[in-house]
Scaffold this motif. Sequence first.
Motif, PDB file in Angstrom:
ATOM      1  N   ARG A   1      -8.523   8.783  -9.020  1.00 51.60           N
ATOM      2  CA  ARG A   1      -8.927   8.926  -7.616  1.00 51.60           C
ATOM      3  C   ARG A   1     -10.416   9.179  -7.492  1.00 51.60           C
ATOM      4  NH1 ARG A   1      -3.772  12.714  -5.791  1.00 51.60           N
ATOM      5  NH2 ARG A   1      -2.323  10.980  -5.379  1.00 51.60           N
ATOM      6  N   ALA A   2     -10.963  10.023  -8.363  1.00 49.36           N
ATOM      7  CA  ALA A   2     -12.401  10.288  -8.346  1.00 49.36           C
ATOM      8  C   ALA A   2     -13.183   9.020  -8.680  1.00 49.36           C
ATOM      9  CB  ALA A   2     -12.742  11.402  -9.330  1.00 49.36           C
ATOM     10  N   PHE A   3     -12.685   8.259  -9.665  1.00 46.93           N
ATOM     11  CA  PHE A   3     -13.343   7.009 -10.022  1.00 46.93           C
ATOM     12  C   PHE A   3     -13.363   6.030  -8.851  1.00 46.93           C
ATOM     13  CE2 PHE A   3     -12.916   2.618 -11.535  1.00 46.93           C
ATOM     14  CZ  PHE A   3     -14.093   2.485 -12.250  1.00 46.93           C
ATOM     15  N   LEU A   4     -12.222   5.893  -8.187  1.00 47.76           N
ATOM     16  CA  LEU A   4     -12.130   4.942  -7.081  1.00 47.76           C
ATOM     17  C   LEU A   4     -12.936   5.385  -5.871  1.00 47.76           C
ATOM     18  CD1 LEU A   4      -8.389   3.848  -7.335  1.00 47.76           C
ATOM     19  CD2 LEU A   4     -10.430   2.567  -8.017  1.00 47.76           C
ATOM     20  N   ARG A   5     -13.084   6.687  -5.682  1.00 46.69           N
ATOM     21  CA  ARG A   5     -13.957   7.147  -4.588  1.00 46.69           C
ATOM     22  C   ARG A   5     -15.391   6.674  -4.819  1.00 46.69           C
ATOM     23  NH1 ARG A   5     -10.604  11.851  -4.614  1.00 46.69           N
ATOM     24  NH2 ARG A   5     -12.009  12.963  -6.054  1.00 46.69           N
ATOM     25  N   ALA A   6     -15.773   6.557  -6.074  1.00 48.66           N
ATOM     26  CA  ALA A   6     -17.138   6.122  -6.398  1.00 48.66           C
ATOM     27  C   ALA A   6     -17.273   4.612  -6.464  1.00 48.66           C
ATOM     28  CB  ALA A   6     -17.570   6.734  -7.741  1.00 48.66           C
ATOM     29  N   TYR A   7     -16.202   3.910  -6.875  1.00 45.13           N
ATOM     30  CA  TYR A   7     -16.360   2.488  -7.206  1.00 45.13           C
ATOM     31  C   TYR A   7     -15.509   1.517  -6.381  1.00 45.13           C
ATOM     32  CZ  TYR A   7     -19.206   3.704 -11.247  1.00 45.13           C
ATOM     33  OH  TYR A   7     -20.203   4.173 -12.068  1.00 45.13           O
ATOM     34  N   ALA A   8     -14.504   1.981  -5.686  1.00 52.48           N
ATOM     35  CA  ALA A   8     -13.693   1.040  -4.894  1.00 52.48           C
ATOM     36  C   ALA A   8     -14.528   0.419  -3.791  1.00 52.48           C
ATOM     37  CB  ALA A   8     -12.477   1.761  -4.309  1.00 52.48           C
ATOM     38  N   SER A   9     -14.273  -0.832  -3.501  1.00 53.59           N
ATOM     39  CA  SER A   9     -15.081  -1.545  -2.510  1.00 53.59           C
ATOM     40  C   SER A   9     -14.758  -1.180  -1.090  1.00 53.59           C
ATOM     41  CB  SER A   9     -14.917  -3.070  -2.692  1.00 53.59           C
ATOM     42  OG  SER A   9     -13.556  -3.433  -2.524  1.00 53.59           O
ATOM     43  N   THR A  10     -13.597  -0.578  -0.853  1.00 54.33           N
ATOM     44  CA  THR A  10     -13.231  -0.169   0.507  1.00 54.33           C
ATOM     45  C   THR A  10     -12.785   1.277   0.509  1.00 54.33           C
ATOM     46  OG1 THR A  10     -10.959  -0.972   0.155  1.00 54.33           O
ATOM     47  CG2 THR A  10     -12.533  -2.473   1.194  1.00 54.33           C
TER      48      THR A  10
END
Length: 207
Positions: free
Chosen positions: A198-207
């Motif tokens: 979740r922390a990774f996706l907060r930084a790298y997810a496009s949306t």
Amino acid sequence: MPSTKTLREGSAAKRAAILSAARDLFLSDGFDRTSVDAVSARAGVSKRTVYDYFGDKNTLLQAVVDDISDSLVGTVQRTLDATLARVTDPDQLQGAFVDFSLRIVTDMLGSAEYLTLIKLLGGEGHLSEAPFKDAPEDAVAARLAVLAEAGLLVAPDPRLAADHLIALTFAVVLNRHGSTVVPAADERVRHLVTEGVRAFLRAYAST
């Protein structure tokens, strides 16, 4: 025998037998107490053949470590293919990354090969090169670059993104539990990995 001599490629079967014998003896007897005579006897080859193929005992240790590392990198690549190769929707990202990380905990960090590698690295021999040579991180980075090209991630530096993903997920499991890895089915491990993703996706997810 000097390690700078030209080494024979030899037969694959003989090389595999020597590597297997050396690996078993380094683990059971330790690097210093393992002789080339013992390796050659267990492998069923002459002492000269061991020297011709590997040069000296430190080079043989490096070859054993490289062989295990290559196998573990193959595990990483297969796990990437099984979990992240078919992601096409942003809603699939969290589940896919959690699945990937948990499989790494089980199939790589929890494997006998990984534990063997840790024991060998803690022994008396001297390695000329570190294990892996960034191959696991590069494999993860290549997969993240594909996801970024598909518009699912924003990762202008895929290798840095790979470092962040690893640090936030299964590296946390290692930091908490050491080389005695808790099974991935353990809820504590799933919680650590899920929060890291979740922390990774907060930084790298496009949306």
